[in-house]
Scaffold this motif. Structure first.
Motif, PDB file in Angstrom:
ATOM      1  N   GLU A  58       0.775  -1.228   0.000  1.00 52.89           N
ATOM      2  CA  GLU A  58       0.000   0.000   0.000  1.00 52.89           C
ATOM      3  C   GLU A  58       0.815   1.293   0.000  1.00 52.89           C
ATOM      4  OE1 GLU A  58       0.362  -1.144   4.458  1.00 52.89           O
ATOM      5  OE2 GLU A  58       0.571  -2.057   2.476  1.00 52.89           O
ATOM      6  N   HIS A  59       2.114   1.246   0.043  1.00 52.18           N
ATOM      7  CA  HIS A  59       2.901   2.476   0.122  1.00 52.18           C
ATOM      8  C   HIS A  59       2.779   3.303  -1.155  1.00 52.18           C
ATOM      9  CE1 HIS A  59       5.596   0.728   3.531  1.00 52.18           C
ATOM     10  NE2 HIS A  59       4.440   1.181   3.975  1.00 52.18           N
ATOM     11  N   HIS A  60       2.830   4.634  -0.970  1.00 53.82           N
ATOM     12  CA  HIS A  60       2.476   5.562  -2.046  1.00 53.82           C
ATOM     13  C   HIS A  60       3.284   5.338  -3.319  1.00 53.82           C
ATOM     14  CE1 HIS A  60       1.166   9.222  -4.043  1.00 53.82           C
ATOM     15  NE2 HIS A  60       2.450   9.526  -4.235  1.00 53.82           N
ATOM     16  N   THR A 119       5.342  -4.632   5.274  1.00 47.13           N
ATOM     17  CA  THR A 119       4.037  -4.277   5.840  1.00 47.13           C
ATOM     18  C   THR A 119       3.281  -5.587   6.040  1.00 47.13           C
ATOM     19  OG1 THR A 119       2.591  -4.123   3.891  1.00 47.13           O
ATOM     20  CG2 THR A 119       4.050  -2.247   4.310  1.00 47.13           C
ATOM     21  N   HIS A 122       1.448  -7.057   2.337  1.00 54.93           N
ATOM     22  CA  HIS A 122       2.388  -7.233   1.232  1.00 54.93           C
ATOM     23  C   HIS A 122       2.219  -8.615   0.609  1.00 54.93           C
ATOM     24  CE1 HIS A 122       5.991  -7.072  -1.195  1.00 54.93           C
ATOM     25  NE2 HIS A 122       6.291  -5.870  -0.733  1.00 54.93           N
ATOM     26  N   ASN A 152       7.563   1.436   8.351  1.00 55.30           N
ATOM     27  CA  ASN A 152       6.255   2.025   8.038  1.00 55.30           C
ATOM     28  C   ASN A 152       5.167   0.960   7.984  1.00 55.30           C
ATOM     29  OD1 ASN A 152       7.134   4.869   7.485  1.00 55.30           O
ATOM     30  ND2 ASN A 152       8.377   3.818   5.948  1.00 55.30           N
TER      31      ASN A 152
END
Length: 271
Positions: A58-60, A119, A122, A152
């Motif tokens: 989900e990371h930008h 995360t 993932h 994060n």
């Protein structure tokens, strides 16, 4: 066989996006789109349409191209169940062992497997050809000569278990497609910890000889296991153990793979 196009994004984080195309069905999937116009240009050059977007997490920097590609192609967005509410346009959650882009005789496809650690949302994709693992798309779980951080939304012990259970057991012939190009810096870290590692010296020389931001070495896991300290920690030699203990400033830490791996992850976070 599936056709893979690697796209270097020239982003500050040195992201890779990937296109994977199944010629039998003419279906194409984009993994971790960073810049939608760059992806669109690559598709046009190949004469491909886009049916699917898959975000490894989900990371930008792994989802920033979603909205533009959805507008242009109407692609379906696939993700880990835990990431559905965090990814723009996500419409379908994926289960472990689920197959994507399977060809007409089901001998060529991508297989989903969950890889928590960087995360807890993932996943990675294993490229299978005639029931033999051929390559793996690792997002931010495994890099060339490195593994993902856990700053994060992740957990180092969970990452260790994922690497041990999912990647340490992969055949050495499997090719690595990571989510970022951190190769040069990771090799320098490897040599900082273990200056005597000749394989890391040779690998760094090879990487430094490539045309910057244009040429990339697609390694196999057999190669990674000679110079990545995170894999070498599973069968540690004396020089690596000594280097880890010296770097972390604690001669009394245990020399088992888990302790060494966690120490390496902590050292890399500060290096």
């Amino acid at each position: 066989m599936l056709e893979v196009v690697r796209i270097y994004t020239s982003s500050p984080l040195r992201n890779f996006s990937y296109l994977v195309h199944q010629s039998d069905t003419q279906e194409t999937l984009c993994i971790d789109p960073f810049e939608s116009s760059q992806i669109s240009h690559a598709l046009s050059a190949k004469g491909w349409d886009l049916q699917y977007i898959l975000n490894t997490h989900e990371h930008h920097d792994h989802i920033s191209g979603n909205e533009g590609l959805i507008r242009e192609f109407g692609a379906e967005v696939l993700a880990h169940p835990n990431a559905m509410s965090r990814i723009p346009g996500a419409t379908r959650s994926l289960q472990e062992k689920e197959r994507l882009l399977s060809n007409l005789d089901s001998s060529s496809y991508l297989e989903i497997f969950y890889t928590p650690g960087h995360t807890f949302a993932h996943l990675c994709l294993l490229q299978m050809e005639k029931e033999i693992p051929h390559a793996v798309f690792t997002g931010d779980t495994v890099f060339n000569s490195g593994v993902g951080n856990c700053k994060n939304g992740g957990d180092p012990e969970t990452l260790y278990n994922t690497i041990r259970e999912r990647f340490e057991t992969l055949p050495g012939s499997v090719r690595l497609y990571p989510g970022h190009d951190y190769f040069k810096n990771n090799l320098r870290f490897s040599l900082h910890i273990d200056p005597a590692n000749q394989a890391a010296k040779t690998a760094l020389s090879r990487v430094e000889s490539l045309k910057e931001n244009e040429e990339f070495w697609t390694t196999s896991f057999s190669e990674e296991r000679t110079f990545s300290p995170f894999f070498l920690a599973f069968h540690p030699e004396e020089d690596l153990v000594r280097g880890i203990k010296k770097s972390i400033g604690n001669e009394s830490i245990p020399s088992d793979p888990k302790s060494l791996f966690l120490a390496l992850r902590s050292l890399r976070d500060k290096w």
